[in-house]
Each structure stands twice: as C-alpha cells, then as structure tokens.
Design an enzyme around this catalytic site. Structure first.
Site, PDB file in Angstrom:
ATOM      1  N   VAL A 317       0.883  -1.165   0.000  1.00 53.79           N
ATOM      2  CA  VAL A 317       0.000   0.000   0.000  1.00 53.79           C
ATOM      3  C   VAL A 317       0.922   1.217   0.000  1.00 53.79           C
ATOM      4  O   VAL A 317       1.864   1.289   0.794  1.00 53.79           O
ATOM      5  CB  VAL A 317      -0.900   0.023   1.256  1.00 53.79           C
ATOM      6  CG1 VAL A 317      -1.856   1.206   1.217  1.00 53.79           C
ATOM      7  CG2 VAL A 317      -1.679  -1.280   1.393  1.00 53.79           C
ATOM      8  N   ASP A 428     -16.514  -7.343   8.934  1.00 53.22           N
ATOM      9  CA  ASP A 428     -15.185  -7.218   9.544  1.00 53.22           C
ATOM     10  C   ASP A 428     -14.988  -5.799  10.065  1.00 53.22           C
ATOM     11  O   ASP A 428     -13.930  -5.196   9.875  1.00 53.22           O
ATOM     12  CB  ASP A 428     -14.113  -7.589   8.516  1.00 53.22           C
ATOM     13  CG  ASP A 428     -12.779  -7.937   9.183  1.00 53.22           C
ATOM     14  OD1 ASP A 428     -12.741  -8.035  10.429  1.00 53.22           O
ATOM     15  OD2 ASP A 428     -11.779  -8.096   8.460  1.00 53.22           O
TER      16      ASP A 428
END
Ligand code: ACK
EC number: 2.7.10.1
Length: 665
Positions: A317, A428
């Site tokens: 990322v 989640d």
C-alpha cells in the site's frame, strides 16, 4: 477593576462533515482576556474552488444552537449547499471585543460538503380538475443539490393509503387520471438526483369534480410509468418467476422498503426505486465488467507513487498523488497487486474496488479509480493522513476530548448506516479497518468478497471451517454464520469500546475460545476507563444476545447526535468502583496465582516506581490490590492518565483471566 482585553483565538478546531451538515468543535482560547464572559461567533464563507474567491454565506444556512453568543465550544451548521467549499471562522469574543480596533482573532476551518439528496418539494398547485382527473404542478425543491433526474408522485384516495399509485415524471407537472368522481385524493411528491431520492413533500389534498362536470384531461404531460400497487404485485410475481426460471441471478436488498412495490431492471439486477442497493460483484459473470461498471479506469501516468505505507494481502500500500485532467493534483493511497498474481487473486483484489465504487458517503473511503490496463494493477483511493484508527488511537493515548471521540464514533455509525441501507453487510468492522484523516474524520474501509476475512490477521478458523475475527463478531455469526447488519451492530459496539479505550485489545489476552465461552455465558466487556455511562450503555445495547433487540445504525447515529448536541449528557461517567466491583461480585478477587507480590506485579507492568507508595498505603498483598479503584490511584498520587490506565487495565486483565469472564449482563 483591572483592565481586560479581547480573548485570543480559539484553538484546535476540528470539523466533521455529514452530507450538507458540518459539525465544528474547538478548544477555548489560551487567553480569555482576563474575563469570564467569553463566547463564540461563527463566520461562514462560501468559496469558489477554482478562483478561490469567497463570499459570505446566505441566510439559508442554519446554525445549531446559534451563530453568535455561543457558550459551548461546538456548533452544527445545516442546510449547506452540496459539493461546496466553505470556510468557517470561529472567533472568540468577550465584553471588550467591540472596543478593539485590531484584527479579529479567529481560527478557521475549510471543509467541502458532500452530495445530498434534494430537499422536499414544498409548493404544489392544482391545475385542471375533471371528474376523473387532477392535474398538478409544483416548484423545483429549494435545494435540489444536483440535477433533478425525475419526480415521483405518489397518490391515493383519501383514507385508502394501502392502495396507492406512483407516477414518474421528468416535468414539474402531471395529470393523474382514472380517478373516481367527487372523491378526495392525497398527493405527495419527491425529487430524485444522482444522490437518490429526497424526502416526500407534505400531503396535498385535492378533490375530483362531481359527475355532472364534463370530462377532459390535460395531455401535455407524459408520465413515465404509472403502476398501481396491484400491478406492482403482479410484476413482482413475474420477476420472481423470471428469476426462478434460471435467468442470470439478481440481487435484492435485504432491507426492503414496504412502500416500494415496483421494480426496475438494471443490468439484470433487480433495483428498487428510491433505495440504492449494493450489487454483489459475484453476480456478474465477468468480474471485469463489474469493475468497469463501478470504478473509473485511471491512466497509470496520472499517478505518482511516493512511498510505501504498509502491506496489504495482495501487495504494497503506497501513498502518492493523482493528477486528473482539469483538476488539481491531490494525495491518494494506492493499493497494488503484486506481480505473479493468479486470476483469482486479481479478481478478489479488484472485487474490493467494485464494492467501494458503489458507495458515496463522507464516512466511507472514497474510490478514485483503478488501473487495470497496465501493470501493476492498482486501486486508488482518497488519502487518509492518520492511517488506521486503532494504531492512531494507541499513538495518541488520552489526547482527545470525549466529544472528539464521540465525533469519530458518530462518523463510523453514519458510514455503517449508509452501508446497511444499501444492503451491504461488512462482516469485519473493527478499528483496524477504519481510516482517519487529518480532520479526524473516520471512514469505513476494507471491503471485500469472501476474502474479507481471509486477509484479516485477527480472523481465526471456527469449528465450522469459516474464518472469523472472533472478538469483533456477534455470537450468532460465529455459531451459525448469521451475518447481518445486526451482527455489524455488535461489531460496532466493540469498535466503540476500542475507541473509548484508545485502541485497547478487546478481551485483552484471553484466548478466542475463552472469549466465545464468556460471551455465550452472558459476560460482556467492562466499561473502558472514564467512559460516559450513556456510551457504555449503548455498547451493552449493541451486545444484546437477541439480534433484533440491538439498536439499528440510524438509531445509533441519532443517539450520538443527541449526545454531541448536549455535551453535559456525557459528563456522567461509569463509576470506577462499580466497574471493578462488577467483576468482583460474581467472582473471586485477584489472588495468589498470577504474581507473588505487589512489587513483582508492578515491576512486570513497568510501574515499579509505585511499589513503595502501594506498600505504605496498605496495598501490600495482591488481594488488597484487587480492591484498588481509580479514585484510590489518584489519592496515592498516580496522576498520569497513562499510568492509571496501565495499572487498572492490568488489574482488569488479571481478573478477567481468573474469572474467565467479564461483566455479567
Ligand atoms: O495504519 P496505517 O498507516 O493505515 O497502515 C495501514 C496500511 O496502509 C496497510 O493497510 C494504510 N492505509 C490503507 N489505506 C489507506 C488510505 N486510504 N490512506 C492512508 N493510509 C492507508 C493503513
């Protein structure tokens, strides 16, 4: 009397944007000018994003509670324009500010509002009326907040609300025909823009002429669709038959508006008018089609990668900049797909973009686009300067006001309300999957398909083979995979606990099995330290065993809004001693097991410096230590919040380990 002076500027102003409302909060000025009569004034400026020129906001903006003479350090502005840049200047004033010829002392905050649905149509006029028809015309809503795509007109015979008709029109006029002579009809109109439907107008009542009047009807307006409830039901039956007969699968929204009886087709998926629904990319035969339907393709040359900020399941990322044609360059986060990926990995990686691209909400991470035509394949999203919420809170332990923390929670709840309205279940939700920007705005992130739980290090395999982040998951989802918005509400309660305890790990070091057992037996996490009672009660409500008894996300948002508007309601904290005794009532106190002496325990948690004080004040055994409350710590001179937390958490942790449970409900 000593001379006094105007106050200095307020400090640390933060903003929270919700569609076309902005919540501002700040800290009082360092210098009150030697007076006690400080109040605040809000100046509002609307700025042009291209020229940078600003003008004073018009009278349409509403300030809650007011614009001038604010005594509290927060204010909410509502009815702002959508997609508009605003600058708010918060000025502190006191009784001598008017005498001051010098420059004003203020702190300013720049915000951009988001899209919003159109405001309700407020004025409706009757036109030609015959025995069988009524013609109407109306004005565009005061705040269209975008281009109006169409209007929806709902009408029914007075007192016969269950049987209504809906007409759609692109014009601001319609004729309802096929009506009964001499009967009263009720009309309501709402507008639709790209942001969805606005609220319905109030009810307007008109009556058809009695039988004797000659019939005529105005043909100048063309209703797009006229479908009565009966026809709607028939259509529904046809649609279901159509789907059962093996046509490409559709996706219908979990939560269906009972008022909506008509259905439209969109790319083979059922869409309910008025409620934007999430479409599961799995229902596309070709996942590439889903990506390109919901995500813009970006040319790799528009992206500058600057640095790696983390590791995702599929690759690095990075942070970087995006320069789109005709727009200023701006910072972005870039998720990359590592080389050598399999087709499934590519599909799963881009699946997240197909989901994220369907959302448009200030508290949901915004997708800029994808790069699929060159390598590496990338997902480009808005950049969130403060990264994930759990890490950020741990780094800034004890640094925020309760209102700031509640502001974060409000943002998350608002994002979750949007997702649940769209029919999307996150599965989640945890502080590690919330991102936070420099304005402390929290956004829900980490959307996935089946992989949602695959890449979460917290997810553990259950006996039934699924992978679930046990500490954040509702019991019914663990036991029989019943994932719903109500199970997301349970997880939201855990996120509340994480936020209020600055990133503490839920259930500390208990094993997953112990957590499941304790929760099943009715135990719940105790209140975080210094937590307002209203917030802990909300957490407990989210952790109701019966999922139907848990609050809905819209109720959570309203509740948090109420608390923010009335900060004194946050002053009542969960009583520190009751927190501890809650644990002790049911179970034996901390004892001999864990540590042999108070000194050993304090050394182990790096608080050895307090051993002497503890011993001198009669806390010489672990049994005695078990009775320590926060007030006792303060009395003993443990004044640093971080140290208080460490000691109280350790005590709690030991008790929890001993009793294998938490607060009984
Ligand atoms: O806590 P962090 O700095 O925030 O570390 C993780 C890392 O990348 C791996 O997920 C950060 N991250 C993810 N998406 C974004 C984003 N949109 N803006 C800023 N940081 C991000 C996350």
């Amino acid at each position: 009397m000593a001379c006094t002076r105007p106050p200095s500027a307020p400090r640390s102003a933060i903003s929270n944007v919700n569609e076309t409302s902005v919540f501002l909060e700040w800290i009082p000025p360092a210098d009150t000018g030697g007076r006690k009569d400080v109040s605040y004034y809000i100046a509002c400026k609307k700025c042009n994003s291209h020229s940078g020129l600003c003008e004073v906001c018009g009278g349409h903006v509403r300030y809650l509670p007011q614009q001038t003479g604010l005594k509290n350090t927060s204010v909410m502005m509502v009815d702002l324009l959508a997609h508009t840049n605003y600058t708010f200047e918060i000025e502190a004033v006191n009784g001598v500010s008017d005498q001051n010829p010098g420059a004003r002392q203020f702190v300013s905050v720049n915000v951009t509002t988001n899209q919003a649905a159109p405001s309700p149509v407020s004025s409706v006029k009757k036109g030609k009326i015959t025995k069988n028809s009524i013609s109407l015309s109306w004005q565009e809503p005061d705040r269209p907040n975008g281009i109006i795509l169409e209007y929806e007109i709902k009408y029914f015979e007075k007192d016969q609300e269950m049987s209504y008709t809906i007409i759609k029109s692109k014009e601001t006029t319609i004729t309802a025909d096929g009506l009964k002579p001499g009967s009263a009809y009720v009309f309501q109109i709402r507008a639709r823009t790209a942001a969805g439907y606005g609220g319905f107008s109030r009810r307007f009542e008109f009556e058809t002429s009695p039988v004797s009047v000659a019939a005529s009807s105005d043909q100048s307006q063309i209703p797009i669709i006229v479908v009565s409830v009966t026809v709607g039901v028939i259509l529904l039956a046809v649609v279901i038959g159509f789907l059962l007969s093996g046509r490409r699968c559709g996706y219908s929204k979990a939560k269906q508006d009972p008022e909506e009886e008509k259905m439209h087709f969109h790319n083979g998926h059922i869409k309910l008018p008025g409620v934007r629904t999430y479409i599961d990319p799995h229902t596309y035969e070709d996942p590439n089609q889903a990506v390109h339907e919901f995500a813009k393709e970006i040319e790799a040359s528009c992206i500058t990668i600057e640095r790696v900020i983390g590791a995702g399941e599929f690759g690095e990322v990075c942070s970087g900049r995006l320069k789109l044609q005709g727009k200023r360059e701006f910072p972005v986060a870039i998720k990359t797909l590592k080389v050598g990926y399999t087709e499934k990995q590519r599909r799963d990686f881009l699946g997240e973009a197909s989901i994220m691209g369907q959302f448009d909400h200030p508290n949901i991470i915004h997708l800029e686009g994808v790069v699929t035509k060159s390598k590496p394949v990338m997902i480009v999203t808005e950049y969130m300067e403060n990264g994930s919420l759990d890490t950020f809170l741990k780094k800034n332990d004890g640094q925020f006001t309760v209102i700031q923390l509640v502001g974060m929670l409000r943002g998350i709840a608002s994002g979750m309300k949007y997702l649940s309205d769209m029919g999307y279940v996150h599965r989640d939700l945890a502080a590690r999957n919330i991102l936070i920007n420099s304005n402390l705005v929290c956004k829900v992130s980490d959307f996935g398909l089946s992989r949602v739980l695959e890449d979460d290090p917290e997810a553990a395999y259950t006996t039934r083979g699924g992978k679930i982040p046990i500490r954040w998951t509702a019991p019914e989802a663990i036991a029989f995979r019943k994932f719903t918005s109500a199970s997301d509400v349970w997880s939201y309660g855990i996120v509340m606990w994480e936020v209020m305890s600055y990133g503490e790990r839920p259930y500390w070091e208990m094993t997953n099995q112990d957590v499941i057992k304790a929760v099943e037996e009715g135990y719940r996490l105790p209140s975080p330290m210094d937590c307002p009672a209203a917030l802990y009660q909300l957490m407990l409500d989210c952790w109701q065993k019966d999922r139907n008894s848990r609050p809905k996300f819209d109720e959570i948002v309203s509740m948090l809004d109420k608390l923010i508007r009335n900060p004194s309601s946050l002053k009542t904290l969960v009583n520190a001693s009751s927190r501890v005794s809650n644990l002790l009532v049911e179970h034996s106190p901390v004892g001999s097991g864990a540590y042999r002496s108070v000194g050993e325990w304090l050394e182990a948690i790096k608080m050895g410096r307090y051993t002497e004080i503890f011993m001198e004040n009669g806390y010489s055994s672990m049994d005695a230590v078990a009775q320590v409350t926060l007030e006792d710590l303060r009395r003993l001179g443990v004044t640093l919040v971080g140290h208080q937390k460490k000691i109280m958490s350790s005590l709690q942790e030991m008790k929890v380990q001993l009793v294998n449970g938490m607060v009984p409900l």
